[in-house]
Design an enzyme around this catalytic site. Sequence first.
Site, PDB file in Angstrom:
ATOM      1  N   ASN A  10       0.903  -1.225  -0.269  1.00  0.00           N
ATOM      2  CA  ASN A  10       0.030  -0.055   0.162  1.00  0.00           C
ATOM      3  C   ASN A  10       0.845   1.235   0.087  1.00  0.00           C
ATOM      4  O   ASN A  10       1.458   1.632   1.079  1.00  0.00           O
ATOM      5  CB  ASN A  10      -0.878  -0.072   1.168  1.00  0.00           C
ATOM      6  CG  ASN A  10      -1.579   1.369   1.250  1.00  0.00           C
ATOM      7  OD1 ASN A  10      -1.700   2.208   0.383  1.00  0.00           O
ATOM      8  ND2 ASN A  10      -2.240   1.446   2.564  1.00  0.00           N
ATOM      9  N   LYS A  12       0.194   4.392  -0.151  1.00  0.00           N
ATOM     10  CA  LYS A  12      -0.595   5.423   0.433  1.00  0.00           C
ATOM     11  C   LYS A  12      -0.256   6.521  -0.932  1.00  0.00           C
ATOM     12  O   LYS A  12      -0.308   6.485  -2.098  1.00  0.00           O
ATOM     13  CB  LYS A  12       0.012   5.700   1.700  1.00  0.00           C
ATOM     14  CG  LYS A  12      -0.121   4.457   2.568  1.00  0.00           C
ATOM     15  CD  LYS A  12       0.009   4.686   4.144  1.00  0.00           C
ATOM     16  CE  LYS A  12      -0.312   3.378   4.570  1.00  0.00           C
ATOM     17  NZ  LYS A  12      -0.153   3.471   6.002  1.00  0.00           N
ATOM     18  N   HIS A  96      -9.599   1.214   4.751  1.00  0.00           N
ATOM     19  CA  HIS A  96      -8.209   1.556   5.324  1.00  0.00           C
ATOM     20  C   HIS A  96      -8.476   2.353   6.393  1.00  0.00           C
ATOM     21  O   HIS A  96      -9.324   3.422   6.454  1.00  0.00           O
ATOM     22  CB  HIS A  96      -7.066   2.170   4.484  1.00  0.00           C
ATOM     23  CG  HIS A  96      -5.901   1.976   5.127  1.00  0.00           C
ATOM     24  ND1 HIS A  96      -5.386   2.862   5.975  1.00  0.00           N
ATOM     25  CD2 HIS A  96      -5.014   1.324   4.890  1.00  0.00           C
ATOM     26  CE1 HIS A  96      -4.149   2.588   6.528  1.00  0.00           C
ATOM     27  NE2 HIS A  96      -3.851   1.530   5.660  1.00  0.00           N
ATOM     28  N   GLU A  98      -6.811   4.715   7.511  1.00  0.00           N
ATOM     29  CA  GLU A  98      -6.529   6.302   7.333  1.00  0.00           C
ATOM     30  C   GLU A  98      -7.845   6.738   6.568  1.00  0.00           C
ATOM     31  O   GLU A  98      -8.152   8.037   6.793  1.00  0.00           O
ATOM     32  CB  GLU A  98      -5.360   6.307   6.560  1.00  0.00           C
ATOM     33  CG  GLU A  98      -4.101   6.268   7.302  1.00  0.00           C
ATOM     34  CD  GLU A  98      -2.865   5.753   6.718  1.00  0.00           C
ATOM     35  OE1 GLU A  98      -2.917   5.586   5.238  1.00  0.00           O
ATOM     36  OE2 GLU A  98      -1.767   5.219   7.342  1.00  0.00           O
ATOM     37  N   GLU A 168      -5.124  -4.639  10.572  1.00  0.00           N
ATOM     38  CA  GLU A 168      -4.046  -3.619  10.930  1.00  0.00           C
ATOM     39  C   GLU A 168      -4.426  -2.925  12.003  1.00  0.00           C
ATOM     40  O   GLU A 168      -5.235  -1.792  12.137  1.00  0.00           O
ATOM     41  CB  GLU A 168      -4.056  -2.511   9.570  1.00  0.00           C
ATOM     42  CG  GLU A 168      -3.920  -3.378   8.391  1.00  0.00           C
ATOM     43  CD  GLU A 168      -3.278  -2.284   7.113  1.00  0.00           C
ATOM     44  OE1 GLU A 168      -2.117  -2.480   6.818  1.00  0.00           O
ATOM     45  OE2 GLU A 168      -3.718  -1.215   7.118  1.00  0.00           O
ATOM     46  N   GLY A 174       2.668   2.695  10.844  1.00  0.00           N
ATOM     47  CA  GLY A 174       3.612   3.695  10.531  1.00  0.00           C
ATOM     48  C   GLY A 174       4.337   4.168  11.954  1.00  0.00           C
ATOM     49  O   GLY A 174       4.940   5.256  12.012  1.00  0.00           O
ATOM     50  N   SER A 214       3.661  -1.523  10.343  1.00  0.00           N
ATOM     51  CA  SER A 214       5.102  -1.664  10.495  1.00  0.00           C
ATOM     52  C   SER A 214       5.596  -3.142  10.133  1.00  0.00           C
ATOM     53  O   SER A 214       6.520  -3.633  10.750  1.00  0.00           O
ATOM     54  CB  SER A 214       5.664  -1.139  12.042  1.00  0.00           C
ATOM     55  OG  SER A 214       5.095  -0.066  12.178  1.00  0.00           O
TER      56      SER A 214
HETATM   57  P1  13P Z   1       3.144   0.795   7.670  1.00  0.00           P
HETATM   58  O1  13P Z   1       3.719  -0.401   7.006  1.00  0.00           O
HETATM   59  O2  13P Z   1       3.972   1.837   7.082  1.00  0.00           O
HETATM   60  O3  13P Z   1       3.094   0.621   8.915  1.00  0.00           O
HETATM   61  O4  13P Z   1       1.590   0.711   7.148  1.00  0.00           O
HETATM   62  C1  13P Z   1       0.666  -0.074   7.401  1.00  0.00           C
HETATM   63  C2  13P Z   1      -0.391   0.291   6.426  1.00  0.00           C
HETATM   64  O5  13P Z   1      -1.310   0.827   6.886  1.00  0.00           O
HETATM   65  C3  13P Z   1      -0.691  -0.565   5.261  1.00  0.00           C
HETATM   66  O6  13P Z   1      -1.838  -0.253   4.729  1.00  0.00           O
END
Ligand code: 13P
Length: 250
Positions: A10, A12, A96, A98, A168, A174, A214
């Site tokens: 992903n 983003k 997601h 976010e 997640e 992150g 992560s």
């Molecule tokens: P990170 O791997 O940067 O923690 O992000 C995870 C994520 O949100 C994947 O969709």
Amino acid sequence: MSRKKVIAANWKMFKTPAQAQEFVTSFLPLVVGHDRDEIVVCPSDTSLSVVIAAATGSNVAVGAQNMYFADEGAFTGETSPVMLKAIGATHVILGHSERRQYFGETDETVNKKLLAALKHELKPIVCIGEVLAEREGGKTEEVLLRQTHKAFTGVTAEQAETMVIAYEPVWAIGTGKTATPQMAAEAHAIVRGEIAKLLGEPAAKAMRILYGGSVKPENASALMAESEIDGALVGGASLDPQSFAKIVKY
Ligand code: 13P
């Protein structure tokens, strides 16, 4: 029954089309012939066509990070499943954290989007997960059951076979904090149990549940060793071809 793992990137809101193209050029040779796992890359919409063209004929599938549930209409700024299909996207990430946190996505909109993706034969990667306060308040199970139940309302057992869930935990995204393989496996078992109740045992057994939060080359193999963990949804560590290839080859 062993489930083929899915390792998905992903990206983003990172990478221009030129940078996305550069990634694919470097990445494909690193994973050529790798068929132990399914590999999916999800760029932003502006890079989808470039990445699809570059990955055509390879072992890398391409998905979007979001979509709207209507086929078309006066919905400024949105992209429909019909449009994603038309350019050759095969997967779509839905719900997601976010999107839930910053763009008002709810369990109800995730459900509508999931039904729309299935109708158009896009393979959904449905994200669920608790925030830190929910984990600390002992509410993880309740949150996962609610999100799973609401997201999958109206889905048939047959459709469930192509679906992928990504667990997640929001506190692990992150932040560099990873859920331990045991914590993730426990959460996955809760979700799989709810899928069994909703859609039956065979669907629950077939469904891939990925872990995200992560995931790095250093922790991927320990996570993937858990039989409950059927792959990874990777953010930051998927932006670099070498790093993502290492995760794919955990
Ligand atoms: P990170 O791997 O940067 O923690 O992000 C995870 C994520 O949100 C994947 O969709």
